[in-house]
Design a protein around this motif. Structure first.
Motif, mmCIF file in Angstrom:
data_model
loop_
_atom_site.group_PDB
_atom_site.id
_atom_site.type_symbol
_atom_site.label_atom_id
_atom_site.label_comp_id
_atom_site.label_asym_id
_atom_site.label_seq_id
_atom_site.Cartn_x
_atom_site.Cartn_y
_atom_site.Cartn_z
ATOM 1 N N PHE A 156 28.414 33.067 41.910
ATOM 2 C CA PHE A 156 29.234 32.607 43.036
ATOM 3 C C PHE A 156 30.595 33.273 42.942
ATOM 4 O O PHE A 156 30.902 33.917 41.937
ATOM 5 N N PHE A 157 31.392 33.131 43.991
ATOM 6 C CA PHE A 157 32.763 33.635 43.919
ATOM 7 C C PHE A 157 33.657 32.546 43.348
ATOM 8 O O PHE A 157 33.662 31.418 43.846
ATOM 9 N N GLU B 295 37.917 51.404 43.740
ATOM 10 C CA GLU B 295 37.191 51.449 42.464
ATOM 11 C C GLU B 295 35.789 52.067 42.543
ATOM 12 O O GLU B 295 35.410 52.810 41.650
ATOM 13 N N HIS C 3 35.606 42.703 54.184
ATOM 14 C CA HIS C 3 34.699 41.748 53.561
ATOM 15 C C HIS C 3 35.003 41.532 52.076
ATOM 16 O O HIS C 3 34.741 40.462 51.534
ATOM 17 N N LEU C 4 35.590 42.538 51.414
ATOM 18 C CA LEU C 4 35.826 42.449 49.967
ATOM 19 C C LEU C 4 36.726 41.265 49.627
ATOM 20 O O LEU C 4 37.714 41.006 50.302
ATOM 21 N N GLN C 5 36.401 40.590 48.528
ATOM 22 C CA GLN C 5 37.263 39.520 48.050
ATOM 23 C C GLN C 5 38.511 40.093 47.398
ATOM 24 O O GLN C 5 39.534 39.441 47.296
ATOM 25 N N TYR D 245 27.022 34.463 51.863
ATOM 26 C CA TYR D 245 28.113 35.258 51.298
ATOM 27 C C TYR D 245 28.378 36.503 52.136
ATOM 28 O O TYR D 245 29.487 36.978 52.232
ATOM 29 N N HIS E 209 39.989 32.811 41.232
ATOM 30 C CA HIS E 209 40.160 34.226 40.891
ATOM 31 C C HIS E 209 39.589 35.166 41.932
ATOM 32 O O HIS E 209 39.841 36.373 41.887
ATOM 33 N N LYS E 210 38.760 34.653 42.849
ATOM 34 C CA LYS E 210 38.182 35.464 43.928
ATOM 35 C C LYS E 210 37.364 36.648 43.406
ATOM 36 O O LYS E 210 37.444 37.757 43.936
ATOM 37 N N VAL E 211 36.647 36.420 42.332
ATOM 38 C CA VAL E 211 35.727 37.440 41.823
ATOM 39 C C VAL E 211 34.416 36.740 41.480
ATOM 40 O O VAL E 211 34.353 35.510 41.425
ATOM 41 N N ARG F 96 36.862 40.210 35.134
ATOM 42 C CA ARG F 96 37.612 39.678 36.278
ATOM 43 C C ARG F 96 38.680 40.649 36.780
ATOM 44 O O ARG F 96 39.149 40.525 37.896
ATOM 45 N N ASP F 97 39.071 41.595 35.941
ATOM 46 C CA ASP F 97 40.100 42.542 36.366
ATOM 47 C C ASP F 97 39.506 43.734 37.114
ATOM 48 O O ASP F 97 40.244 44.579 37.607
ATOM 49 N N TRP F 98 38.190 43.829 37.116
ATOM 50 C CA TRP F 98 37.594 45.029 37.684
ATOM 51 C C TRP F 98 36.660 44.731 38.855
ATOM 52 O O TRP F 98 36.301 45.622 39.617
ATOM 53 N N CYS F 99 36.256 43.453 38.986
ATOM 54 C CA CYS F 99 35.342 43.066 40.061
ATOM 55 C C CYS F 99 36.040 43.227 41.415
ATOM 56 O O CYS F 99 37.175 42.794 41.585
ATOM 57 N N ILE F 100 35.349 43.876 42.374
ATOM 58 C CA ILE F 100 35.966 44.087 43.688
ATOM 59 C C ILE F 100 35.592 42.972 44.660
ATOM 60 O O ILE F 100 36.091 42.930 45.776
ATOM 61 N N GLY F 101 34.674 42.098 44.248
ATOM 62 C CA GLY F 101 34.306 40.973 45.112
ATOM 63 C C GLY F 101 33.454 41.364 46.297
ATOM 64 O O GLY F 101 33.671 40.868 47.397
ATOM 65 N N CYS F 102 32.480 42.272 46.082
ATOM 66 C CA CYS F 102 31.622 42.681 47.203
ATOM 67 C C CYS F 102 30.472 41.709 47.387
ATOM 68 O O CYS F 102 29.889 41.629 48.456
ATOM 69 N N GLY F 103 30.114 40.989 46.334
ATOM 70 C CA GLY F 103 29.054 39.991 46.458
ATOM 71 C C GLY F 103 27.647 40.535 46.291
ATOM 72 O O GLY F 103 26.667 39.811 46.467
ATOM 73 N N PRO G 268 36.535 30.231 43.023
ATOM 74 C CA PRO G 268 37.448 29.824 44.085
ATOM 75 C C PRO G 268 38.909 30.193 43.826
ATOM 76 O O PRO G 268 39.672 30.320 44.771
#
Lengths: 418, 242
Positions: free
Chosen positions: B163-164, A93, A84-86, A26, B168-170, B144-151, B166
């Motif tokens: 997992f991310f 934020e 990198h951020l999704q 990831y 919503h990308k969060v 899901r509205d607040w996740c920035i997807g940093c992992g 596929p």
């Protein structure tokens, strides 16, 4: 487009043996770039502080340059994170609603504090120059001059006092800021190490030594990059001068001075020894305590990643430049080769931590291999591929070129008094 | 007694602050909030997996993907079933042309995996924006509205359940079908399991039959060495299960 293609990580992860279904690489190349670029920022600042705080007079020329270069590197430390951020649109934020149990939430605060310190230190160092420029450009004709005049006028922020007393205050303020900046720079990077070191789920990352190792290697890479860029720019200037104005004029410019390079090399070697010692200590400790994870770690370190860790990082990136810099009769060319190798070695260290940490499954019974996307065929394979990484590498040099138009960190002779 | 303007302002500000602070410690709850606070204290969701009953049909995985809208072909999933044992990793009793006595093929069994809804969840700890959080009844959810997807949460989970998503990308993961259990229904996987291998429990309810099993029989949890206090309990676990 099948739905498989959009699962983050599928593109570049190859699994082997028993790996949980949701496990992928990831954190890819951009997370390798992030500590690498942050390290360069911190290292460049520490180098400039050696002159400003500890009065290493022979480092003056390179210190001015490092300070400005550190500013050029600064935005680029955040760029890999953004790439990198999704959800890159939500990048603000962590600053607006930080969740303070997370190491990442400190990023905004530390990064902002550090940026303010660097910018204000540069302002205090170059304030007199700004004022001089305003006086010089006043009354000059032409659109370019008018534009420059207004930029410099804004840069002075209305402070035109350049009496002895005022300049003394400037100097003192710069010194204090440089002093405060050292711990903040170390924190900026030490906390990047903490982000990895505190992940208890990852057997390779989890180590209290991680932040310290990161700081040491950061200073190494920062000094190396500053020395390298400095040598290249100064030699290029001398070369151009020789071409246009003949040999006599070239003597004034001299190119990169040996005594500056010698002193900087000494610091570089010191930090390099500290970094390697800590890394070896970490390795020995893991082997000696041989916890549950050691079997898989050993197979990764001594097997799958042997070339990356022991050949490319330790030998080519640490040992060879160490010998090159220590052997007597060092020439400028040899120094440049050694510096390039040092930078490569630190990059491999970041690679081996970030990618190596994801090279094995949480089940301890399988492996994952990372294949970096070269030719991009989607936004994601660009961002998290070779070209995304190259974008990150090139940006600080472009920024430096722009900043240096207004803050001449490489001027000599008459200008060097700033 | 004389009082300068500066002193007056100072004391006025100090006095106001001092009187406001203790009052702000009290909050007025709406009736709904009050009821929720009391009722939630009576719920702590947990899960029981009986590995002796699981036949590895995978219906739970299919039901989960349907219920929670995880694309079916995507190689990510909120729950999955691991096949353990066999002999030296072989799945057939013919090994290298030699037939092996079925008695020697011990410990061939299935282990369903899902989010452990830890009491000390590392994913919640590391989320930089608080997009993943723990509810009062113990379930860890993702906004899901607040996740920035940093992992970072994916990295921090020792169980690899995150997992991310596929689409919503969060970040995404099992939440015991929170939208179902809070309405008195079973999670989709529990509903679809024909063998009672997967069951949901409320640990705070002593009369809950599943809670009784958890408290009176020998159960184990996964990877307790990480100090996460997982709340998915297993019957018939083996040391090879990781």
């Amino acid at each position: 487009m099948t739905s498989e293609a959009v699962v983050h990580g599928v593109e570049w992860t190859v699994k082997e043996l028993f790996v949980y279904p949701n496990e992928f690489i990831y954190w890819s190349i951009q997370i390798v770039m992030y500590p690498y670029m942050t390290g360069l920022v911190a290292g460049a600042f520490v180098l400039s502080s050696l002159y400003h705080v500890f009065g290493q007079k022979d480092l003056k020329e390179i210190a001015q340059f490092s300070l400005v270069f550190s500013l050029a590197l600064l935005p680029v430390a955040a760029l890999p994170l953004l790439l990198h951020l999704q959800q890159p649109l939500r990048a603000m934020e962590p600053l607006l609603t930080p969740h303070f149990t997370s190491a990442i939430s400190a990023f905004g605060i530390v990064f902002t504090a550090y940026a303010l310190i660097v910018i204000s230190e540069i302002w205090f160092v170059y304030r007199r120059y700004f004022v001089d420029q305003v006086h010089e450009l006043k009354g000059k004709e032409g659109f370019a001059n008018m534009l420059r005049l207004n930029v410099y006028r804004a840069l002075t922020m209305g402070s035109f006092d350049i009496s002895e007393e005022a300049l003394r205050v400037d100097h003192k303020a710069a010194k204090i800021l440089a002093g405060v900046g050292i711990p903040v720079a170390c924190f900026l990077h030490g906390y990047a190490g903490f982000i990895f070191g505190s992940v208890k789920a990852n057997a390779l990352w989890m180590s209290p030594l991680m932040p310290v190792i990161f700081i040491m290697s950061a200073v190494v890479s920062g000094i190396a990059l500053c020395m390298l860029t400095y040598i290249v720019i100064m030699e290029w200037k001398a070369f151009r001068k020789r071409r246009t104005e003949g040999v006599t004029a070239a003597i004034e410019i001299k190119g990169a001075e040996t005594d500056i390079i010698n002193t900087a090399t000494k610091y570089l070697l010191g930090f390099l020894v500290a970094a390697i010692s800590l890394e070896i200590l970490d390795l020995i400790f893991r082997g000696y305590t041989a916890m549950k994870s050691w079997d898989i770690l050993r197979s990764v370190m001594y097997g799958k990643d042997f070339i990356n860790i022991f050949v490319l990082q330790y030998t080519l990136g640490n040992l060879v430049p160490f010998v090159l810099l220590l052997l007597p009769g060092r020439t400028l060319k040899r120094t440049v080769v050694a510096l390039l190798l040092v930078l490569f070695g630190v990059f491999m260290m970041r690679w081996n931590v970030v990618i190596g940490g994801q090279a094995f499954s949480l089940s301890f019974s399988g492996y994952m291999h990372y294949h970096i996307p070269i030719i991009p065929h989607s936004v994601e394979t660009f961002k998290e591929g070779l070209f995304g990484a190259l974008t990150v590498i090139v940006t600080p040099f472009v920024l430096f070129w722009m900043i240096n138009k207004f803050v001449p960190s490489l001027e000599r002779g008459e200008e060097a008094k700033y | 007694m004389s009082c300068s303007r500066r002193d007056f302002l100072k004391q006025a500000c100090g006095g106001t602050l001092a009187s406001v602070l203790p009052v702000s410690a009290f909050t007025f709850l709406s009736p709904e909030e009050a009821r929720a606070a009391v009722e939630n204290a009576n719920v702590r969701w947990a899960f029981l997996v009986d590995t002796r009953k699981c036949v590895g049909c995978g219906l739970c995985v299919k039901a989960c993907k349907n219920e929670n809208e995880i694309p079916y072909d995507a190689p990510v999933t909120r729950t999955w079933v691991e096949r353990m044992g066999g002999r030296d990793g072989f799945i057939d009793n013919v090994i290298n042309g030699e037939e092996i006595d079925p008695d020697n093929i011990a410990k061939a069994f299935f282990v369903p995996k899902l989010c452990n809804q830890c009491d000390n969840p590392p994913c919640v700890q590391v989320c930089p924006v608080g997009a993943t959080y723990q509810t009062d009844d113990g379930v860890v959810l993702v906004d899901r509205d607040w996740c920035i997807g940093c992992g970072y949460c994916i990295m921090a989970c020792p169980y690899g359940v995150r997992f991310f998503h596929p689409v919503h990308k969060v970040a995404d993961k099992c939440n015991f079908c929170y939208h179902r259990i809070t309405k008195g229904m079973n999670p989709a996987c529990v509903e679809s399991c024909a063998f009672d291998a997967r069951r949901i429990a409320n640990l705070r309810d002593p009369d809950d039959p599943v809670t009784k099993i958890i408290t009176t029989e020998r159960v184990a949890v996964l990877k307790d060495e990480y100090g996460t206090k997982p709340h998915v309990f297993y019957i018939g676990l083996d040391e090879n299960v990781r």
